[in-house]
Design a protein around this motif. Structure first.
Motif, mmCIF file in Angstrom:
data_model
loop_
_atom_site.group_PDB
_atom_site.id
_atom_site.type_symbol
_atom_site.label_atom_id
_atom_site.label_comp_id
_atom_site.label_asym_id
_atom_site.label_seq_id
_atom_site.Cartn_x
_atom_site.Cartn_y
_atom_site.Cartn_z
ATOM 1 N N THR A 296 0.837 -1.182 0.000
ATOM 2 C CA THR A 296 0.000 0.000 0.000
ATOM 3 C C THR A 296 0.875 1.237 0.000
ATOM 4 O O THR A 296 1.884 1.305 0.715
ATOM 5 C CB THR A 296 -0.927 0.031 1.233
ATOM 6 O OG1 THR A 296 -1.744 -1.142 1.232
ATOM 7 C CG2 THR A 296 -1.841 1.256 1.208
ATOM 8 N N VAL A 297 0.503 2.221 -0.802
ATOM 9 C CA VAL A 297 1.186 3.507 -0.831
ATOM 10 C C VAL A 297 0.317 4.521 -0.090
ATOM 11 O O VAL A 297 -0.842 4.738 -0.447
ATOM 12 C CB VAL A 297 1.435 3.980 -2.275
ATOM 13 C CG1 VAL A 297 2.042 5.393 -2.272
ATOM 14 C CG2 VAL A 297 2.366 3.005 -2.999
ATOM 15 N N PHE A 298 0.876 5.108 0.981
ATOM 16 C CA PHE A 298 0.181 6.118 1.764
ATOM 17 C C PHE A 298 0.727 7.498 1.393
ATOM 18 O O PHE A 298 1.944 7.671 1.262
ATOM 19 C CB PHE A 298 0.376 5.881 3.261
ATOM 20 C CG PHE A 298 -0.179 4.570 3.747
ATOM 21 C CD1 PHE A 298 -1.520 4.468 4.117
ATOM 22 C CD2 PHE A 298 0.625 3.443 3.824
ATOM 23 C CE1 PHE A 298 -2.033 3.254 4.551
ATOM 24 C CE2 PHE A 298 0.116 2.230 4.266
ATOM 25 C CZ PHE A 298 -1.215 2.144 4.632
ATOM 26 N N VAL A 299 -0.163 8.454 1.247
ATOM 27 C CA VAL A 299 0.233 9.810 0.875
ATOM 28 C C VAL A 299 -0.401 10.794 1.849
ATOM 29 O O VAL A 299 -1.617 10.783 2.051
ATOM 30 C CB VAL A 299 -0.206 10.156 -0.565
ATOM 31 C CG1 VAL A 299 0.221 11.572 -0.928
ATOM 32 C CG2 VAL A 299 0.375 9.156 -1.561
ATOM 33 N N GLU A 300 0.436 11.641 2.450
ATOM 34 C CA GLU A 300 -0.051 12.639 3.395
ATOM 35 C C GLU A 300 0.575 13.991 3.061
ATOM 36 O O GLU A 300 1.792 14.104 2.889
ATOM 37 C CB GLU A 300 0.321 12.245 4.819
ATOM 38 C CG GLU A 300 -0.150 13.242 5.876
ATOM 39 C CD GLU A 300 0.169 12.784 7.282
ATOM 40 O OE1 GLU A 300 -0.208 13.495 8.230
ATOM 41 O OE2 GLU A 300 0.799 11.710 7.426
#
Length: 321
Positions: free
Chosen positions: A259-263
Motif C-alpha cells: 500500500t502507498v500512503f500519501v499525506e
C-alpha cells in the motif's frame, strides 16, 4: 506467505510427468483454498515475524453462509481481530477498536489470499510430505518467476486440506515470516456468541471523507509496477481532526500486496528512510508536486529494491486536470 524444485526427468515421459505434477499442485491449492473458507476449526499457532515470535489462537466458522473468524494474541498485551462476514475489527489493548479491510486481517491473511488460480508470475510445485501439529501434510512451493516478489512454502493437512503452516521466503530461501499450527480441532462447535464484539469499546475515529473534500481531488499514480500488480480503489480517510487526511492506494498481484500512503506535509520537515521487519518493508520519501508537498510511504510484503523502485515513480496530481 518455498518448496524444492522437482528434478527434471531425462526420459521421453518428462513433459507428461511435468503436466501431471502441475495439475496435482493446482488441485491441492484449490482444495486448500476451499477448506480455508468453508470449514469450521479452531487451534493455536506460532507466528514468527522477523525475530519476534507470538502465540495466537484462531477460531473459524461458517454460519448462515457468512465467514466468522477470531484471532487472539495469547502473549503480551491482549489484541484480537474479529471477522464477521465482510466486517473486520481490531480490538486494541486500550479497549478501542478499529475497523479494517479484509486485506489487513493479520497473520492468517495468506490463507485468505490463496485461490485456485495462481498468478502468472508464480509456479506452484508439490514438494513432498511431512508432519505439522502431529498431522500428515503435503508440502507445496509457490515460486516467483522474478525478483520483485517473495516466494511461499505451504504445508497442507492431508485430512482436511487446511493450510497448517506457511512461510514467506526471500530469494535465498530464508523464512521471513512463519505461521505454524501446534494444535487443531476440526469439530469446535462454534456459535455466533463466540464472535461477538466485546462490550464497552470505543471506536477509533476513522471516517471516509466527503466526495467534495479537497483531498479527494488528488490522484495517486505509479509510473512503474512489477508485472501482475494491479491497483485497487484509492481510499482517502481522516484519522482525526488534528491530522491531514491520508490517501491509501493498494496494489496486489493476487498473493503479494503493498500500500502507498500519501499525506500532505506542507513545508514541514519529514522523516525519510527505510525499515524492515520480517518480509514487511516501509519506505518513506518526500515528494514535491505542483499541488503541494507530500510524504509518500510504501508498506508491504515485497523486496526492498522493488519497493524503492515503485516509490521513486509515485506521483500525486490534481484529478480535475
Amino acid at each position: 506467505m518455498k518448496l524444492r524444485a522437482l528434478a527434471l526427468s531425462l526420459t521421453l515421459f518428462a513433459p507428461v510427468a511435468a503436466l501431471a505434477e502441475d495439475s496435482q499442485a493446482h488441485a491441492h491449492l484449490q482444495a486448500m483454498s476451499q477448506a480455508n473458507r468453508s470449514l469450521d476449526y479452531s487451534g493455536r499457532f506460532l507466528y514468527q515475524f522477523g525475530a519476534e515470535v507470538s502465540t495466537m489462537e484462531v477460531s473459524h466458522a461458517v454460519i448462515n453462509g457468512e465467514e466468522y473468524q477470531r484471532l487472539t494474541h495469547l502473549d503480551g498485551r491482549l489484541v484480537e481481530v474479529l471477522r464477521r462476514g465482510d466486517e473486520v475489527i481490531c480490538v486494541h489493548p486500550d479497549r478501542s477498536l478499529t475497523r479494517m479491510q479484509k486485506s489487513q486481517a493479520g497473520p492468517m491473511i495468506l490463507a485468505q489470499r490463496l485461490t485456485e488460480d495462481v498468478p502468472a508470475q508464480y509456479n506452484i510445485l508439490v514438494d513432498g510430505d511431512g508432519r505439522v501439529a502431529g498431522r500428515h501434510v503435503t508440502q507445496l512451493r509457490v515460486a516467483p518467476l522474478d525478483t520483485h516478489r517473495y516466494g511461499y512454502r505451504l504445508w497442507m493437512d492431508n485430512e482436511s486440506s487446511l493450510l497448517l503452516k506457511s512461510e514467506v521466503v526471500d530469494g535465498s530461501g530464508v523464512a521471513l515470516e512463519r505461521v505454524e499450527f501446534v494444535s487443531l480441532d476440526l469439530e469446535p462447535n462454534l456459535t455466533l456468541s463466540h464472535f461477538e464484539i466485546p462490550e464497552s469499546l470505543r471506536e477509533s475515529e476513522l471516517q471516509p471523507l466527503s466526495e467534495d473534500h479537497q483531498s479527494t481531488l488528488m490522484s495517486v499514480e505509479a509510473e512503474w509496477l512489477p508485472a501482475g500488480f494491479e491497483a485497487a480503489d484509492q481510499d482517502w480517510r481522516s484519522a482525526d481532526g488534528r491530522r491531514q487526511p491520508v490517501a491509501a492506494q493498494g496494489y496486489s498481484d493476487g498473493l503479494a500486496a503493498f500500500t502507498v500512503f500519501v499525506e500532505a506535509v506542507g513545508k514541514g520537515a519529514v522523516e525519510e528512510g527505510v525499515s524492515r521487519v520480517g518480509p514487511t518493508v516501509a519506505v518513506s520519501r518526500r515528494l514535491t508536486a505542483p499541488s503541494g508537498a507530500y510524504l509518500i510511504t510504501l508498506v508491504g510484503e515485497v523486496p526492498q529494491a522493488t519497493a524503492e523502485r515503485v516509490i521513486e515513480g509515485i506521483s500525486v496530481r490534481d484529478a480535475r486536470h
